[in-house]
Design a protein around this motif. Structure first.
Motif, PDB file in Angstrom:
ATOM      1  N   GLU A 127       0.860  -1.185   0.000  1.00 23.49           N
ATOM      2  CA  GLU A 127       0.000   0.000   0.000  1.00 23.49           C
ATOM      3  C   GLU A 127       0.893   1.230   0.000  1.00 23.49           C
ATOM      4  OE1 GLU A 127      -2.911  -0.003   3.090  1.00 23.49           O
ATOM      5  OE2 GLU A 127      -3.210  -2.170   2.988  1.00 23.49           O
ATOM      6  N   SER A 128       0.551   2.221  -0.789  1.00 22.09           N
ATOM      7  CA  SER A 128       1.393   3.410  -0.866  1.00 22.09           C
ATOM      8  C   SER A 128       1.217   4.285   0.369  1.00 22.09           C
ATOM      9  CB  SER A 128       1.058   4.223  -2.120  1.00 22.09           C
ATOM     10  OG  SER A 128      -0.243   4.766  -2.034  1.00 22.09           O
ATOM     11  N   LEU A 129       2.284   5.002   0.727  1.00 21.39           N
ATOM     12  CA  LEU A 129       2.258   5.996   1.799  1.00 21.39           C
ATOM     13  C   LEU A 129       2.370   7.371   1.166  1.00 21.39           C
ATOM     14  CD1 LEU A 129       2.528   7.145   4.697  1.00 21.39           C
ATOM     15  CD2 LEU A 129       4.988   6.653   4.537  1.00 21.39           C
ATOM     16  N   MET A 130       1.440   8.262   1.504  1.00 20.13           N
ATOM     17  CA  MET A 130       1.475   9.641   1.029  1.00 20.13           C
ATOM     18  C   MET A 130       1.747  10.558   2.216  1.00 20.13           C
ATOM     19  SD  MET A 130      -1.500  11.885  -0.914  1.00 20.13           S
ATOM     20  CE  MET A 130      -1.545  10.800  -2.342  1.00 20.13           C
ATOM     21  N   ILE A 131       2.783  11.400   2.093  1.00 21.85           N
ATOM     22  CA  ILE A 131       3.102  12.387   3.120  1.00 21.85           C
ATOM     23  C   ILE A 131       2.765  13.753   2.563  1.00 21.85           C
ATOM     24  CG2 ILE A 131       4.884  13.335   4.626  1.00 21.85           C
ATOM     25  CD1 ILE A 131       6.390  10.738   4.420  1.00 21.85           C
ATOM     26  N   VAL A 132       1.839  14.451   3.217  1.00 22.79           N
ATOM     27  CA  VAL A 132       1.281  15.702   2.714  1.00 22.79           C
ATOM     28  C   VAL A 132       1.634  16.842   3.657  1.00 22.79           C
ATOM     29  CG1 VAL A 132      -0.835  16.881   1.965  1.00 22.79           C
ATOM     30  CG2 VAL A 132      -0.633  14.391   1.726  1.00 22.79           C
ATOM     31  N   MET A 141       6.260   5.432  -1.872  1.00 19.98           N
ATOM     32  CA  MET A 141       6.043   6.591  -1.000  1.00 19.98           C
ATOM     33  C   MET A 141       5.891   7.818  -1.882  1.00 19.98           C
ATOM     34  SD  MET A 141       8.606   8.472   1.737  1.00 19.98           S
ATOM     35  CE  MET A 141       8.664   7.135   2.902  1.00 19.98           C
ATOM     36  N   GLU A 142       4.908   8.654  -1.567  1.00 22.56           N
ATOM     37  CA  GLU A 142       4.615   9.839  -2.376  1.00 22.56           C
ATOM     38  C   GLU A 142       4.638  11.087  -1.500  1.00 22.56           C
ATOM     39  OE1 GLU A 142       1.404   6.869  -4.509  1.00 22.56           O
ATOM     40  OE2 GLU A 142       0.726   8.619  -3.364  1.00 22.56           O
ATOM     41  N   LEU A 143       5.346  12.112  -1.911  1.00 23.61           N
ATOM     42  CA  LEU A 143       5.333  13.401  -1.230  1.00 23.61           C
ATOM     43  C   LEU A 143       4.399  14.333  -1.998  1.00 23.61           C
ATOM     44  CD1 LEU A 143       9.082  13.923  -0.262  1.00 23.61           C
ATOM     45  CD2 LEU A 143       7.306  12.569   0.847  1.00 23.61           C
ATOM     46  N   HIS A 144       3.559  15.027  -1.262  1.00 26.16           N
ATOM     47  CA  HIS A 144       2.508  15.807  -1.920  1.00 26.16           C
ATOM     48  C   HIS A 144       2.238  17.075  -1.118  1.00 26.16           C
ATOM     49  CE1 HIS A 144      -0.666  16.719  -4.565  1.00 26.16           C
ATOM     50  NE2 HIS A 144      -1.664  16.172  -3.913  1.00 26.16           N
ATOM     51  N   HIS A 145       1.458  17.981  -1.719  1.00 29.15           N
ATOM     52  CA  HIS A 145       1.185  19.284  -1.118  1.00 29.15           C
ATOM     53  C   HIS A 145      -0.282  19.404  -0.706  1.00 29.15           C
ATOM     54  CE1 HIS A 145       5.122  20.875  -2.320  1.00 29.15           C
ATOM     55  NE2 HIS A 145       4.957  20.165  -3.420  1.00 29.15           N
ATOM     56  N   GLN A 146      -0.525  20.291   0.232  1.00 29.37           N
ATOM     57  CA  GLN A 146      -1.894  20.581   0.645  1.00 29.37           C
ATOM     58  C   GLN A 146      -2.425  21.759  -0.146  1.00 29.37           C
ATOM     59  OE1 GLN A 146      -0.426  21.691   4.684  1.00 29.37           O
ATOM     60  NE2 GLN A 146      -1.809  23.432   4.468  1.00 29.37           N
ATOM     61  N   ARG A 147      -3.719  21.993  -0.012  1.00 30.28           N
ATOM     62  CA  ARG A 147      -4.315  23.149  -0.682  1.00 30.28           C
ATOM     63  C   ARG A 147      -3.783  24.430  -0.040  1.00 30.28           C
ATOM     64  NH1 ARG A 147      -8.479  21.438  -3.886  1.00 30.28           N
ATOM     65  NH2 ARG A 147      -9.324  19.370  -3.404  1.00 30.28           N
ATOM     66  N   LYS A 148      -3.528  25.452  -0.856  1.00 32.17           N
ATOM     67  CA  LYS A 148      -2.943  26.686  -0.337  1.00 32.17           C
ATOM     68  C   LYS A 148      -3.831  27.353   0.701  1.00 32.17           C
ATOM     69  CE  LYS A 148      -0.212  27.706  -4.472  1.00 32.17           C
ATOM     70  NZ  LYS A 148       0.032  28.674  -5.585  1.00 32.17           N
ATOM     71  N   ALA A 149      -5.129  27.224   0.551  1.00 36.11           N
ATOM     72  CA  ALA A 149      -6.054  27.893   1.469  1.00 36.11           C
ATOM     73  C   ALA A 149      -5.936  27.367   2.890  1.00 36.11           C
ATOM     74  CB  ALA A 149      -7.491  27.738   0.976  1.00 36.11           C
ATOM     75  N   THR A 150      -5.360  26.177   3.056  1.00 33.64           N
ATOM     76  CA  THR A 150      -5.279  25.574   4.400  1.00 33.64           C
ATOM     77  C   THR A 150      -3.877  25.666   4.980  1.00 33.64           C
ATOM     78  OG1 THR A 150      -4.733  23.385   3.513  1.00 33.64           O
ATOM     79  CG2 THR A 150      -7.067  23.931   3.759  1.00 33.64           C
ATOM     80  N   SER A 200      -2.071   4.832   3.038  1.00 35.32           N
ATOM     81  CA  SER A 200      -1.910   5.589   4.281  1.00 35.32           C
ATOM     82  C   SER A 200      -1.576   7.025   3.921  1.00 35.32           C
ATOM     83  CB  SER A 200      -0.782   4.974   5.123  1.00 35.32           C
ATOM     84  OG  SER A 200      -0.677   5.602   6.379  1.00 35.32           O
ATOM     85  N   VAL A 201      -2.143   7.987   4.661  1.00 38.02           N
ATOM     86  CA  VAL A 201      -1.890   9.406   4.404  1.00 38.02           C
ATOM     87  C   VAL A 201      -1.469  10.082   5.698  1.00 38.02           C
ATOM     88  CG1 VAL A 201      -2.828  11.606   3.611  1.00 38.02           C
ATOM     89  CG2 VAL A 201      -3.570   9.474   2.514  1.00 38.02           C
ATOM     90  N   LEU A 202      -0.234  10.612   5.723  1.00 41.14           N
ATOM     91  CA  LEU A 202       0.263  11.426   6.839  1.00 41.14           C
ATOM     92  C   LEU A 202       0.187  12.891   6.432  1.00 41.14           C
ATOM     93  CD1 LEU A 202       3.518   9.833   8.330  1.00 41.14           C
ATOM     94  CD2 LEU A 202       1.300  10.053   9.423  1.00 41.14           C
ATOM     95  N   PHE A 203      -0.361  13.721   7.302  1.00 45.32           N
ATOM     96  CA  PHE A 203      -0.498  15.153   7.016  1.00 45.32           C
ATOM     97  C   PHE A 203       0.317  15.916   8.054  1.00 45.32           C
ATOM     98  CE2 PHE A 203      -3.467  17.997   4.587  1.00 45.32           C
ATOM     99  CZ  PHE A 203      -2.931  19.192   5.007  1.00 45.32           C
ATOM    100  N   VAL A 204       1.270  16.723   7.584  1.00 43.76           N
ATOM    101  CA  VAL A 204       2.144  17.488   8.478  1.00 43.76           C
ATOM    102  C   VAL A 204       1.638  18.925   8.529  1.00 43.76           C
ATOM    103  CG1 VAL A 204       4.519  18.135   9.024  1.00 43.76           C
ATOM    104  CG2 VAL A 204       4.066  16.062   7.683  1.00 43.76           C
ATOM    105  N   THR A 205       1.336  19.412   9.733  1.00 40.81           N
ATOM    106  CA  THR A 205       0.873  20.790   9.893  1.00 40.81           C
ATOM    107  C   THR A 205       1.887  21.575  10.707  1.00 40.81           C
ATOM    108  OG1 THR A 205      -0.397  20.237  11.893  1.00 40.81           O
ATOM    109  CG2 THR A 205      -1.553  20.124   9.784  1.00 40.81           C
ATOM    110  N   GLY A 206       1.998  22.852  10.423  1.00 37.48           N
ATOM    111  CA  GLY A 206       2.927  23.736  11.111  1.00 37.48           C
ATOM    112  C   GLY A 206       3.322  24.874  10.199  1.00 37.48           C
ATOM    113  N   ARG A 207       4.167  25.759  10.703  1.00 39.07           N
ATOM    114  CA  ARG A 207       4.642  26.885   9.909  1.00 39.07           C
ATOM    115  C   ARG A 207       5.935  26.509   9.204  1.00 39.07           C
ATOM    116  NH1 ARG A 207       2.833  29.433  14.679  1.00 39.07           N
ATOM    117  NH2 ARG A 207       1.060  30.834  14.311  1.00 39.07           N
ATOM    118  N   ALA A 208       6.130  27.067   8.024  1.00 38.86           N
ATOM    119  CA  ALA A 208       7.333  26.779   7.249  1.00 38.86           C
ATOM    120  C   ALA A 208       8.573  27.135   8.050  1.00 38.86           C
ATOM    121  CB  ALA A 208       7.304  27.557   5.934  1.00 38.86           C
TER     122      ALA A 208
END
Length: 505
Positions: A210-215, A348-357, A383-391
């Motif tokens: 199963e692929s892992l996506m890190i967003v 494994m896939e690295l991906h971006h979130q929507r700019k509005a969020t 599986s989807v991991l979402f990383v939140t925080g400031r750049a």
């Protein structure tokens, strides 16, 4: 066997003897046997059609008769030579195929219907060989042209081979059986019960197959986290975020998005003693792919095979497809993903979130609809991991939005941007929190600490599962609550076990 009525000039004059060295492969006896069997018994058409696929007959007259047979069968009409001759006459094809005499000769062929499928396999094989010969001749002609470019010819040949392989698998009998397996093998032998690639059976971040996506937004440490997992896969460390990582044979890293920056990020974790491992077990592709994965769905699997890699990192997803918002292209990408996975490649896939969020408050739980692009990208991920925080902020939060087994986190983690490492904030470790609570805590108490606010029902249930796992492992005990009533009841309370307190005391 007599040839019967003279046929058009484009057909071979000595077809009974088989092809000469200058002629493409064919077997006209097998073609006649198939057509005669279909005239005698229409059900034979259903048996041989999946085997033959498209454009299998060498002799044009036979292809015309075969299409007339298909027309009759689709309309549930007889396929005997009398009816077939009438249809060919109406279409203006009767004389072109050899006239009524030849049609009746086919029906009189001394073969039974039981061998029709075997004859169809012969005809299909000859057709495949003819197609390969045509491709080879075309390659030879291109190579002899003035100013021929070897690299361009090589790329064209590889594309033709991929297309031919897919065509062969997607047609004929293979179309109906290429992905079929019996129920026992599917359940017991498909690898569904293998150990996780990252995490434990109870809390799996990345499951095998199963692929892992890190967003996440730019600068929150997606790449830093991914590099640690990849370095663990090739044997440079054993755990990431205190969770085990399974070893890999070789990793192919598709550095399509700012490869120089990716190299600098990796350099933080690389030492002179790592040279041998990095040379043998890590391959990096710099820059764009030869084609986007929605246009060449076999490219991902072909890249893995070419570099003998059992793991591929896509950095980043937006560079692998033509556009992120088209549902049809997202489905096409998922087909590419699954073709690689079927070949034993982990993704494994690295991906971006929507700019509005991107500026959402720290600690606020994101959702899958905040992932940029079509929903089918995340729907196909395991599986989807979402990383939140400031750049650039060293302290970020990991949210496990799509899980294979139990949910991991949310985890407050700290990036060491100098060393390229990430550690879990111990103040949010349920075991440590329980150990430091002399009066114990309820699931609601733990949930409030973990999310940093008033917990919802789902948050409380997750906290309860955390505490239940501590009880199962012997690190905690549970005092059952009291059912509600006039006094309002009392929630179950959990306490650190004496063994746990002693072990850390």
């Amino acid at each position: 066997m007599t040839q019967g009525t003279t046929l058009p000039s484009q057909t071979p004059s000595h077809f009974d003897e088989g092809p000469t060295p200058t002629e493409p492969p064919f077997n006209l006896d097998a073609e006649r046997a198939i057509l005669g069997a279909c005239m005698h018994k229409a059900d034979v058409i259903d048996a041989v059609r999946p085997v033959l696929g498209d454009d299998a007959f060498y002799r044009p007259a036979h292809e015309t008769i075969w299409r007339a047979l298909l027309t009759q069968h689709r309309e549930d009409k007889p396929t005997d030579p009398i009816v077939l001759t009438e249809l060919l006459q109406q279409q203006g094809d009767l004389q072109r195929v050899g006239g009524p005499t030849y049609v009746f000769q086919l029906a009189d062929a001394p073969y039974g219907t039981g061998s029709a499928e075997h004859h169809a396999e012969i005809v299909r094989a000859k057709a495949d060989l003819r197609r390969l010969m045509t491709s080879a001749v075309r390659t030879l002609q291109r190579a002899q042209e003035p100013g021929a470019d070897p690299e361009a010819i090589r790329s064209e040949v590889e594309a033709e081979v991929r297309a031919e392989r897919e065509r062969a698998l997607a047609s004929g009998q293979g179309r109906l059986s290429r992905f079929a397996t019996n129920g026992w093998s599917f359940v017991k032998e498909s690898g569904a019960d293998t150990e996780p690639l990252w995490g434990t059976r109870e809390k799996t971040v990345w499951a095998s197959g199963e692929s892992l996506m890190i967003v996440g937004a730019p600068g929150v440490g997606k790449t830093t986290l991914a590099h640690q997992v990849i370095f663990a896969r090739i044997g440079l460390q054993e755990t990431v975020l205190e969770m085990p990582v399974a070893p890999s044979r070789r990793v192919l890293y598709l550095a399509m998005d700012r490869p120089k920056q990716i190299a600098k990020a990796m350099a933080r974790r690389v030492f002179p003693t790592d040279e041998k491992i990095l040379r043998e077990r890590l391959v990096v592709w710099e820059g764009p792919l030869p084609a986007t994965l929605d246009k060449e769905p076999d490219l991902l699997a072909d890249l893995a095979a070419a570099h003998q890699a059992d793991t591929i990192v896509i950095d980043s997803l937006k560079d692998a497809v033509s556009t992120m918002v088209d549902d049809s292209l997202a489905v096409a990408f998922h087909n590419a993903r699954m073709r690689a996975i079927r070949n034993g490649v982990e993704i494994m896939e690295l991906h971006h979130q929507r700019k509005a969020t991107a500026d959402a408050p720290r600690g606020q739980r994101p959702s899958l609809d905040q992932v940029y692009g079509s929903t089918w990208f995340t729907s196909g991920a395991g599986s989807v991991l979402f990383v939140t925080g400031r750049a650039g902020d060293p302290a970020v939060t990991l949210h496990h939005l799509k899980t294979s087994t139990g949910e991991v986190g949310p985890l407050d983690v700290t990036h060491d941007h100098v060393r390229g490492t990430t550690t879990v904030d111990p103040t949010k470790d349920p075991a440590a929190l329980l150990r430091n609570a002399p009066n114990g805590m309820t699931a609601r108490d733990l949930a409030a600490i973990l999310i940093g606010g008033d917990p919802e029902r789902a948050d409380i249930e997750k906290a309860r599962r955390h505490l239940s796992r501590l009880v199962e492992s012997g690190l905690a005990t549970k005092a059952d609550g009291i059912a509600g009533g006039a006094g309002g009841g009392q929630q179950a309370r959990y306490y650190a076990s004496a063994r746990h307190l002693t072990a850390v005391g």
